[in-house]
Design a protein around this motif. Structure first.
Motif, PDB file in Angstrom:
ATOM      1  N   GLU A 271     -17.138 109.466 -63.318  1.00 28.49           N
ATOM      2  CA  GLU A 271     -16.042 109.930 -64.173  1.00 28.49           C
ATOM      3  C   GLU A 271     -15.186 108.731 -64.566  1.00 28.49           C
ATOM      4  N   GLU A 272     -14.766 108.690 -65.826  1.00 29.45           N
ATOM      5  CA  GLU A 272     -13.869 107.625 -66.258  1.00 29.45           C
ATOM      6  C   GLU A 272     -12.502 108.238 -66.551  1.00 29.45           C
ATOM      7  N   ILE A 273     -11.491 107.760 -65.834  1.00 33.01           N
ATOM      8  CA  ILE A 273     -10.124 108.238 -65.996  1.00 33.01           C
ATOM      9  C   ILE A 273      -9.238 107.020 -66.209  1.00 33.01           C
ATOM     10  N   GLU A 274      -8.597 106.982 -67.359  1.00 28.47           N
ATOM     11  CA  GLU A 274      -7.695 105.882 -67.706  1.00 28.47           C
ATOM     12  C   GLU A 274      -8.360 104.515 -67.514  1.00 28.47           C
ATOM     13  N   HIS A 275      -9.544 104.361 -68.073  1.00 28.42           N
ATOM     14  CA  HIS A 275     -10.298 103.106 -68.087  1.00 28.42           C
ATOM     15  C   HIS A 275     -10.753 102.647 -66.698  1.00 28.42           C
ATOM     16  N   THR A 276     -10.740 103.528 -65.729  1.00 25.60           N
ATOM     17  CA  THR A 276     -11.256 103.212 -64.399  1.00 25.60           C
ATOM     18  C   THR A 276     -12.343 104.220 -64.056  1.00 25.60           C
ATOM     19  N   GLN A 277     -13.403 103.749 -63.472  1.00 29.80           N
ATOM     20  CA  GLN A 277     -14.532 104.622 -63.149  1.00 29.80           C
ATOM     21  C   GLN A 277     -14.430 105.097 -61.709  1.00 29.80           C
ATOM     22  N   TYR A 278     -14.715 106.407 -61.537  1.00 30.85           N
ATOM     23  CA  TYR A 278     -14.563 107.054 -60.241  1.00 30.85           C
ATOM     24  C   TYR A 278     -15.784 107.895 -59.903  1.00 30.85           C
ATOM     25  N   ILE A 279     -15.904 108.167 -58.610  1.00 29.55           N
ATOM     26  CA  ILE A 279     -16.873 109.123 -58.079  1.00 29.55           C
ATOM     27  C   ILE A 279     -16.062 110.200 -57.372  1.00 29.55           C
ATOM     28  N   HIS A 280     -16.439 111.459 -57.551  1.00 30.15           N
ATOM     29  CA  HIS A 280     -15.730 112.542 -56.873  1.00 30.15           C
ATOM     30  C   HIS A 280     -16.036 112.480 -55.379  1.00 30.15           C
ATOM     31  N   GLN A 281     -15.039 112.763 -54.563  1.00 28.43           N
ATOM     32  CA  GLN A 281     -15.208 112.650 -53.116  1.00 28.43           C
ATOM     33  C   GLN A 281     -16.260 113.605 -52.563  1.00 28.43           C
ATOM     34  N   ASP A 282     -16.535 114.702 -53.251  1.00 29.09           N
ATOM     35  CA  ASP A 282     -17.574 115.637 -52.807  1.00 29.09           C
ATOM     36  C   ASP A 282     -18.970 115.018 -52.871  1.00 29.09           C
ATOM     37  N   SER A 283     -19.130 113.972 -53.658  1.00 31.60           N
ATOM     38  CA  SER A 283     -20.426 113.295 -53.807  1.00 31.60           C
ATOM     39  C   SER A 283     -20.648 112.225 -52.744  1.00 31.60           C
ATOM     40  N   LEU A 284     -19.670 111.986 -51.919  1.00 31.59           N
ATOM     41  CA  LEU A 284     -19.732 110.873 -50.977  1.00 31.59           C
ATOM     42  C   LEU A 284     -20.896 111.002 -49.993  1.00 31.59           C
ATOM     43  N   HIS A 285     -21.144 112.198 -49.474  1.00 30.55           N
ATOM     44  CA  HIS A 285     -22.245 112.382 -48.523  1.00 30.55           C
ATOM     45  C   HIS A 285     -23.582 112.029 -49.176  1.00 30.55           C
ATOM     46  N   GLU A 286     -23.786 112.488 -50.381  1.00 31.13           N
ATOM     47  CA  GLU A 286     -25.030 112.207 -51.103  1.00 31.13           C
ATOM     48  C   GLU A 286     -25.151 110.714 -51.405  1.00 31.13           C
ATOM     49  N   ILE A 287     -24.053 110.086 -51.766  1.00 30.59           N
ATOM     50  CA  ILE A 287     -24.059 108.648 -52.062  1.00 30.59           C
ATOM     51  C   ILE A 287     -24.401 107.847 -50.812  1.00 30.59           C
ATOM     52  N   GLU A 288     -23.845 108.236 -49.670  1.00 31.04           N
ATOM     53  CA  GLU A 288     -24.155 107.543 -48.422  1.00 31.04           C
ATOM     54  C   GLU A 288     -25.642 107.677 -48.079  1.00 31.04           C
ATOM     55  N   LYS A 289     -26.202 108.852 -48.316  1.00 30.01           N
ATOM     56  CA  LYS A 289     -27.633 109.076 -48.072  1.00 30.01           C
ATOM     57  C   LYS A 289     -28.459 108.162 -48.984  1.00 30.01           C
ATOM     58  N   ILE A 290     -28.063 108.068 -50.241  1.00 31.18           N
ATOM     59  CA  ILE A 290     -28.771 107.237 -51.214  1.00 31.18           C
ATOM     60  C   ILE A 290     -28.687 105.768 -50.812  1.00 31.18           C
ATOM     61  N   ILE A 291     -27.505 105.322 -50.424  1.00 29.28           N
ATOM     62  CA  ILE A 291     -27.322 103.915 -50.050  1.00 29.28           C
ATOM     63  C   ILE A 291     -28.135 103.576 -48.803  1.00 29.28           C
ATOM     64  N   ARG A 292     -28.181 104.491 -47.828  1.00 30.79           N
ATOM     65  CA  ARG A 292     -29.001 104.244 -46.630  1.00 30.79           C
ATOM     66  C   ARG A 292     -30.473 104.107 -46.996  1.00 30.79           C
ATOM     67  N   MET A 293     -30.959 104.980 -47.864  1.00 31.64           N
ATOM     68  CA  MET A 293     -32.360 104.875 -48.290  1.00 31.64           C
ATOM     69  C   MET A 293     -32.616 103.539 -48.984  1.00 31.64           C
ATOM     70  N   HIS A 294     -31.677 103.143 -49.822  1.00 36.41           N
ATOM     71  CA  HIS A 294     -31.853 101.919 -50.599  1.00 36.41           C
ATOM     72  C   HIS A 294     -31.769 100.675 -49.717  1.00 36.41           C
ATOM     73  N   GLN A 295     -30.775 100.607 -48.847  1.00 35.12           N
ATOM     74  CA  GLN A 295     -30.563  99.406 -48.048  1.00 35.12           C
ATOM     75  C   GLN A 295     -31.455  99.360 -46.805  1.00 35.12           C
ATOM     76  N   ASP A 296     -31.504 100.447 -46.056  1.00 35.71           N
ATOM     77  CA  ASP A 296     -32.237 100.439 -44.793  1.00 35.71           C
ATOM     78  C   ASP A 296     -33.741 100.577 -44.983  1.00 35.71           C
ATOM     79  N   LEU A 297     -34.154 101.421 -45.917  1.00 36.71           N
ATOM     80  CA  LEU A 297     -35.577 101.675 -46.125  1.00 36.71           C
ATOM     81  C   LEU A 297     -36.146 100.926 -47.325  1.00 36.71           C
ATOM     82  N   GLU A 298     -35.278 100.255 -48.081  1.00 40.60           N
ATOM     83  CA  GLU A 298     -35.666  99.483 -49.259  1.00 40.60           C
ATOM     84  C   GLU A 298     -36.405 100.333 -50.296  1.00 40.60           C
ATOM     85  N   VAL A 299     -35.893 101.558 -50.507  1.00 44.14           N
ATOM     86  CA  VAL A 299     -36.461 102.455 -51.511  1.00 44.14           C
ATOM     87  C   VAL A 299     -35.757 102.185 -52.837  1.00 44.14           C
TER      88      VAL A 299
END
Length: 97
Positions: free
Chosen positions: A35-63
């Motif tokens: 989401e872009e609000i006043e020229h700053t880009q944001y992620i909704h806090q409800d997406s945080l769990h999914e983002i953490e899962k994605i980052i773990r897959m990307h960094q730890d498993l190199e997917v």
């Protein structure tokens, strides 16, 4: 629009040690919504769990991003099948009793 329930992308990049382009690629592949609000880009806090899962897959498993998309789709299908199986089991119990 209030930014109360949103986390700035720059904060996430710093915290998880990923680049902005990583989040842009996730957004382009439909894995997250930016989401872009006043020229700053944001992620909704409800997406945080999914983002953490994605980052773990990307960094730890190199997917890569495409692989993450496949894994997340398969996990959603597994959850749907588990729900359906539980419903079938519950119906079966009705006939067994």
């Amino acid at each position: 629009m209030s930014t109360e329930n949103f986390i700035p992308l720059n904060t996430l990049c710093t915290h998880y040690k990923v680049t902005l382009s990583f989040f842009y690629n996730l957004n382009e592949n439909g894995l997250i919504d930016i989401e872009e609000i006043e020229h700053t880009q944001y992620i909704h806090q409800d997406s945080l769990h999914e983002i953490e899962k994605i980052i773990r897959m990307h960094q730890d498993l190199e997917v890569n991003i495409e692989g993450i998309d496949v894994v997340l789709n398969l996990l959603q299908k597994i959850d749907a099948l588990k729900t359906e199986l539980q419903a079938v089991r519950n119906r079966l119990r009705l006939y067994e009793n």
